[in-house]
Design an enzyme around this catalytic site. Structure first.
Site, mmCIF file in Angstrom:
data_model
loop_
_atom_site.group_PDB
_atom_site.id
_atom_site.type_symbol
_atom_site.label_atom_id
_atom_site.label_comp_id
_atom_site.label_asym_id
_atom_site.label_seq_id
_atom_site.Cartn_x
_atom_site.Cartn_y
_atom_site.Cartn_z
ATOM 1 N N GLU A 1 2.015 -10.671 2.815
ATOM 2 C CA GLU A 1 2.459 -9.426 2.791
ATOM 3 C C GLU A 1 2.699 -9.046 4.095
ATOM 4 O O GLU A 1 3.721 -8.373 4.456
ATOM 5 C CB GLU A 1 1.474 -8.495 2.195
ATOM 6 C CG GLU A 1 1.397 -8.595 0.841
ATOM 7 C CD GLU A 1 2.685 -8.390 -0.095
ATOM 8 O OE1 GLU A 1 3.419 -7.594 0.525
ATOM 9 O OE2 GLU A 1 2.608 -8.700 -0.992
ATOM 10 N N ASP B 1 7.098 0.051 -1.602
ATOM 11 C CA ASP B 1 7.760 -0.541 -0.532
ATOM 12 C C ASP B 1 9.206 0.079 -0.545
ATOM 13 O O ASP B 1 9.632 0.890 -1.417
ATOM 14 C CB ASP B 1 7.946 -2.105 -0.557
ATOM 15 C CG ASP B 1 8.518 -2.652 -1.665
ATOM 16 O OD1 ASP B 1 8.938 -1.842 -2.623
ATOM 17 O OD2 ASP B 1 8.663 -3.718 -1.463
ATOM 18 N N TYR C 1 0.988 0.330 1.671
ATOM 19 C CA TYR C 1 1.637 -0.740 0.692
ATOM 20 C C TYR C 1 0.830 -2.217 0.809
ATOM 21 O O TYR C 1 0.542 -2.580 -0.384
ATOM 22 C CB TYR C 1 3.056 -1.106 1.364
ATOM 23 C CG TYR C 1 3.566 -2.105 1.038
ATOM 24 C CD1 TYR C 1 4.118 -2.246 -0.192
ATOM 25 C CD2 TYR C 1 3.559 -3.420 1.671
ATOM 26 C CE1 TYR C 1 4.650 -3.562 -0.705
ATOM 27 C CE2 TYR C 1 4.126 -4.595 1.223
ATOM 28 C CZ TYR C 1 4.557 -4.596 -0.001
ATOM 29 O OH TYR C 1 4.862 -5.879 -0.584
#
Ligand code: SF4
Length: 365
Positions: A37, A138, A120
């Site tokens: 991520e 996102d 997020y």
């Protein structure tokens, strides 16, 4: 009703049609999910993929990353940009390996409290690793939701973010948040793309407000236009016996923790037009003479213009390569690096591009 239709339809699409494979998909190790991520923030999947594999190979566990020399981690990150991400990655790895004895936090609130992790990423780790019911929001998710539900509130405003985050939470499959979150991101990347979305074959099209009301091209809305500042740099590769002078960038400006060659920044208004395109005014400039002192040198060449686009800046750079007869007597905070040490330094992309093209004679290092 509309929420349920949305959720069920994209999950059906995922099971029937979505063959998007990525090495971190289905991963349950929170460390690896976190790595993927962080790497994918501001980076395309195609580019981030190789970086993810390099990081996992070099640092299979969070303790390996925490123990690694920082220079090596930055070198591995080289080319990804947004280096504050790498700095936070190192900080958080050290914190988890040290203070938490290697145990990654397993609640949304604790994950969110880690340095460099926003809502997020926290939602992604919480749902993918621990199956917790938190919706990821996102750019892909914002776009799909604002189009399907016809939300006109600009997504870069607080009101827009609140509205769409609430909508995302309402649509979330709370029983299977990991699959749902991954599906929605994939759907945004594959079907409801920023440009030329696949509306004609989209399984949501019969109820999509943007499609029905001809608003696909104008949603999602944004309130601000991005203005980029132009900056002009001359980099001087002062070479002595194959080595070069460089320094680590510190302070609040761009490219923190990366290395750069001796540099001079021109201001557009005063200096660029006069000094930018040929060597003579540069060699005669007071700052250049001061830097060289009494050292004799030979000019090897001036590169063409290189450009790098950052989020808020357009960087323009030329590279002047000179060969020194002797080391510089006063190089300020620039250190001399022999060739074997230069290969271990992490440079910004624009400098690597120049080094890789080897515009002037010979290999640099
Ligand atoms: S119909 Fe078009 S705009 Fe609507 S969700 Fe599908 S791809 Fe996106």
């Amino acid at each position: 009703m509309q929420n349920r239709y949305f959720r069920d339809t994209i999950l059906r699409w995922n099971r029937a049609e979505n063959a998007r494979q990525m090495p971190w998909k289905g991963e349950k190790d929170p460390y690896k999910i976190w790595l993927s991520e962080v790497i994918l923030q501001q980076t395309r999947v195609e580019q981030g993929w190789a970086y993810y594999e390099k990081f996992v190979d070099n640092y299979p566990k969070i303790e390996d990353l925490a123990r690694a020399p920082e220079e090596g981690v930055f070198k591995l990150w080289e080319g990804l940009g947004y280096y504050s991400r790498c700095k936070n990655l190192i900080h958080t790895a050290k914190y988890i390996a040290g203070e938490r004895k290697g145990h990654f936090p397993d609640t949304y609130t604790e994950i969110l409290a880690l340095k460099g992790i926003g809502p997020y990423t926290a939602a992604a780790i919480a749902s993918f690793a621990f199956g917790l019911p938190h919706a990821v929001v996102d750019g892909n998710v914002l776009r799909v939701l604002s189009r399907f539900f016809g939300v006109r509130t600009p997504i870069d405003t607080t009101a827009g973010k609140v509205e769409l985050t609430e909508l995302a939470e309402k649509c979330l499959d709370k029983v299977n948040p990991a699959e749902y979150n991954q599906t929605l991101m994939d759907f945004g990347a594959v079907v409801c793309k920023p440009a030329n979305p696949e509306c004609k074959t989209c399984p949501l099209s019969s109820r999509c407000l943007a499609y029905k009301e001809n608003m696909v091209d104008i949603l999602p809305q944004k309130s601000k236009r991005l203005v980029r500042k132009d900056r002009f740099f001359l980099y001087i590769l002062a070479e002595y016996q194959g080595g070069l002078y460089a320094r680590k960038r510190t302070g609040k400006d761009i490219w923190q923790n990366l290395y750069e060659f001796i540099s001079y920044e021109f201001s557009r208004e005063n200096e660029v037009s006069a000094d930018w395109e040929n060597i003579t005014p540069i060699l005669n400039a007071q700052w250049f003479k001061q830097m060289m002192g009494a050292t004799k040198y030979t000019v090897v060449g001036l590169s063409p213009l290189y450009r790098q686009l950052l989020t808020h800046q357009n960087i323009h750079a030329r590279f002047l390569r000179i060969s020194l007869d002797a080391p510089l007597s006063d190089s300020g905070d620039f250190r001399f690096f022999p060739p074997h040490q230069l290969t271990g330094l992490a440079f910004p992309r624009i400098m690597n591009e120049y080094l890789q093209t080897k515009v002037h004679t010979g290999q640099l290092f």
